[in-house]
Design an enzyme around this catalytic site. Structure first.
Site, PDB file in Angstrom:
ATOM      1  N   MET A  19       0.866  -1.190   0.000  1.00  0.00           N
ATOM      2  CA  MET A  19       0.000   0.000   0.000  1.00  0.00           C
ATOM      3  C   MET A  19       0.897   1.233   0.000  1.00  0.00           C
ATOM      4  SD  MET A  19      -3.169  -0.872   2.568  1.00  0.00           S
ATOM      5  CE  MET A  19      -2.206  -1.690   3.843  1.00  0.00           C
ATOM      6  N   GLN A  72       8.416  -4.151  -5.157  1.00  0.00           N
ATOM      7  CA  GLN A  72       7.468  -3.984  -6.266  1.00  0.00           C
ATOM      8  C   GLN A  72       7.846  -2.804  -7.149  1.00  0.00           C
ATOM      9  OE1 GLN A  72       3.353  -2.313  -6.112  1.00  0.00           O
ATOM     10  NE2 GLN A  72       2.715  -4.387  -6.634  1.00  0.00           N
ATOM     11  N   CYS A 102      -2.395  -1.212 -10.313  1.00  0.00           N
ATOM     12  CA  CYS A 102      -2.649   0.137  -9.790  1.00  0.00           C
ATOM     13  C   CYS A 102      -3.696   0.854 -10.657  1.00  0.00           C
ATOM     14  CB  CYS A 102      -1.356   0.947  -9.752  1.00  0.00           C
ATOM     15  SG  CYS A 102      -1.642   2.617  -9.132  1.00  0.00           S
ATOM     16  N   LYS A 141       1.403  -8.687  -9.748  1.00  0.00           N
ATOM     17  CA  LYS A 141       0.153  -8.457  -9.020  1.00  0.00           C
ATOM     18  C   LYS A 141      -0.819  -7.784  -9.977  1.00  0.00           C
ATOM     19  CE  LYS A 141      -1.686  -6.417  -4.795  1.00  0.00           C
ATOM     20  NZ  LYS A 141      -2.259  -5.127  -5.163  1.00  0.00           N
ATOM     21  N   ARG A 227      -5.763  -3.654   3.324  1.00  0.00           N
ATOM     22  CA  ARG A 227      -6.417  -2.650   4.175  1.00  0.00           C
ATOM     23  C   ARG A 227      -6.699  -3.132   5.592  1.00  0.00           C
ATOM     24  NH1 ARG A 227     -11.042  -1.432   0.125  1.00  0.00           N
ATOM     25  NH2 ARG A 227     -10.684  -3.669  -0.061  1.00  0.00           N
TER      26      ARG A 227
HETATM   27  C1  LIG Z   1      -3.867   3.138   0.137  1.00  0.00           C
HETATM   28  C2  LIG Z   1      -3.605   1.960  -0.771  1.00  0.00           C
HETATM   29  C3  LIG Z   1      -2.418   1.907  -1.483  1.00  0.00           C
HETATM   30  C4  LIG Z   1      -2.161   0.831  -2.338  1.00  0.00           C
HETATM   31  N1  LIG Z   1      -0.949   0.780  -2.983  1.00  0.00           N
HETATM   32  C5  LIG Z   1      -0.660  -0.307  -3.758  1.00  0.00           C
HETATM   33  C6  LIG Z   1       0.619  -0.443  -4.367  1.00  0.00           C
HETATM   34  O1  LIG Z   1       1.521   0.389  -4.210  1.00  0.00           O
HETATM   35  N2  LIG Z   1       0.837  -1.551  -5.145  1.00  0.00           N
HETATM   36  C7  LIG Z   1      -0.129  -2.513  -5.335  1.00  0.00           C
HETATM   37  O2  LIG Z   1       0.108  -3.486  -6.046  1.00  0.00           O
HETATM   38  N3  LIG Z   1      -1.335  -2.411  -4.743  1.00  0.00           N
HETATM   39  C8  LIG Z   1      -1.609  -1.353  -3.953  1.00  0.00           C
HETATM   40  N4  LIG Z   1      -2.832  -1.292  -3.311  1.00  0.00           N
HETATM   41  C9  LIG Z   1      -3.788  -2.416  -3.434  1.00  0.00           C
HETATM   42  C10 LIG Z   1      -3.648  -3.427  -2.285  1.00  0.00           C
HETATM   43  O3  LIG Z   1      -2.379  -4.043  -2.280  1.00  0.00           O
HETATM   44  C11 LIG Z   1      -4.746  -4.520  -2.385  1.00  0.00           C
HETATM   45  O4  LIG Z   1      -4.615  -5.153  -3.627  1.00  0.00           O
HETATM   46  C12 LIG Z   1      -6.170  -3.967  -2.270  1.00  0.00           C
HETATM   47  O5  LIG Z   1      -6.258  -3.005  -1.230  1.00  0.00           O
HETATM   48  C13 LIG Z   1      -7.174  -5.092  -2.011  1.00  0.00           C
HETATM   49  O6  LIG Z   1      -6.834  -5.834  -0.872  1.00  0.00           O
HETATM   50  P1  LIG Z   1      -7.557  -5.609   0.572  1.00  0.00           P
HETATM   51  O7  LIG Z   1      -9.028  -5.824   0.381  1.00  0.00           O
HETATM   52  O8  LIG Z   1      -6.915  -6.622   1.479  1.00  0.00           O
HETATM   53  O9  LIG Z   1      -7.271  -4.191   0.977  1.00  0.00           O
HETATM   54  C14 LIG Z   1      -3.111  -0.212  -2.469  1.00  0.00           C
HETATM   55  C15 LIG Z   1      -4.302  -0.152  -1.750  1.00  0.00           C
HETATM   56  C16 LIG Z   1      -4.574   0.912  -0.916  1.00  0.00           C
HETATM   57  C17 LIG Z   1      -5.864   0.952  -0.135  1.00  0.00           C
END
Ligand SMILES: Cc1cc2nc3c(=O)[nH]c(=O)nc-3n(C[C@H](O)[C@H](O)[C@H](O)COP(=O)(O)O)c2cc1C
Length: 322
Positions: A19, A72, A102, A141, A227
């Site tokens: 994240m 990443q 992303c 990813k 999250r």
């Molecule tokens: C604030 C935020 C930043 C994120 N940054 C990235 C990132 O840098 N690279 C990435 O592959 N996914 C990123 N994601 C996606 C998360 O890794 C994840 O795929 C997504 O939140 C769904 O999973 P969850 O339901 O467990 O949150 C981000 C998500 C959030 C909420």
């Protein structure tokens, strides 16, 4: 239960989801201590790596004990990605992950992140270019597709596998959904059936039971939690325990939560210094305290602190028992 990503053994079936702005080194160290089987850096631009951007160097920071650890990167030009990977040879990390999920317009409009899912052929080229320039396993990813009319994660996953990817994490939403609605795990099942490499299921894992459900329903090798870990690194301990025993764990006590904020603050001060560190720590501290009585008042107070000493004094005043 452990699993393999190429030559790297992941000690259990949990992965901290990257994240940007959240999963920095202090936070990752705490998640790993709490049992995350694998941590992943915030996303790092391949172009910025080539230009030796100072912020990028900071994003790559890790510690010897943060193992296994995945770095990443994002980009869209195979040659640029390969050059960036070449520059990473001497950096300490175990797995190279490529961001193809992303949804942010700045990234997507540049043909990067989830925009890559529009072109499986390019996915294969990018993965192959990276894999040829590093001895470490390369992973990808991705999401389900660009929008609900184009759910093509199976094709994209196969393309990544053909390019040499050693695992694929799938977030059960399309780019258009951003983070809205419920994650759809069915396409994760389809990917598990379509590729031979391990699949890491992602989207809405919030506790032990949801982790087990995703593992059982999809047959994925591990779950990625993003999250639900924010302000809650204990989730990894909880999920690992649940997967091993089927028993729910006790939630951390308020005392443990305050102690974790103090440790998080100390690590942040040590790694980032006071000026930047305290600004970033405000957000983390507020996250830990969500759900506490008077949380919104506490958040306002936290947003006023300008030094770690002030944060400590605030915690001592509000939680004298901790
Ligand atoms: C604030 C935020 C930043 C994120 N940054 C990235 C990132 O840098 N690279 C990435 O592959 N996914 C990123 N994601 C996606 C998360 O890794 C994840 O795929 C997504 O939140 C769904 O999973 P969850 O339901 O467990 O949150 C981000 C998500 C959030 C909420």
């Amino acid at each position: 239960m452990q699993f393999q990503i190429g030559s790297v053994t992941i000690p259990n079936q949990t992965v901290l989801g990257p994240m940007a702005g959240v999963t920095d080194l202090p936070f990752r160290l705490l998640c790993q201590e709490m049992g995350a089987g694998l941590t992943v850096s915030e996303m790092i631009s391949a172009k910025a790596l080539i230009f030796h951007n100072a912020k990028t160097e900071e994003l790559m920071q890790t510690r010897a004990k943060e193992r296994p650890y995945s770095l990443q990167i994002f980009g869209h030009e195979p040659e640029v990605m390969a050059e960036a990977v070449e520059l990473l040879q001497d950096k300490p990390f175990d797995i190279l992950d490529i961001n193809m999920g992303c949804p942010v317009p700045k990234v997507v409009n540049n043909g990067e992140g989830s925009a890559l899912m529009k072109d499986p052929t390019l996915i294969e080229k990018i993965v192959a270019a990276c894999a040829q320039h590093t001895p470490r396993p390369v992973t990808v990813k991705m999401r389900l597709g660009f929008d609900k009319e184009h759910i093509n994660v199976v094709d994209c996953a196969k393309a990544a596998e053909a390019g040499g990817a050693k695992a694929i994490a799938v977030h059960g939403r399309t780019r258009s959904q951003l983070y809205r609605g419920e994650a759809d795990w069915q396409p994760i099942v389809d990917v598990v059936k379509a590729v031979k490499i391990p699949v890491i299921g992602n989207g809405d894992v919030k506790n032990g039971p949801s982790a087990r459900r995703l593992l059982q329903e999809s047959g994925c090798a591990a779950v990625m939690i993003a999250r639900a870990a924010d302000g809650n690194p204990w989730i990894f301990r909880e999920v690992v325990h649940y997967l091993e025993t089927g028993q729910e764990s006790e939630k951390p006590s308020n005392k443990e939560i305050i102690a974790m904020i103090r440790r998080h603050a100390a690590l942040t001060e040590e790694i980032k210094g006071e000026k930047r560190g305290i600004l970033e720590m405000r957000r983390h501290a507020a996250c830990y305290l969500q759900g506490f009585p008077g949380a919104s008042h506490l958040r306002q107070e936290i947003n006023q602190v300008t030094t770690f000493r002030e944060l400590d004094a605030l915690l001592a005043r509000e939680f004298p028992y901790a």
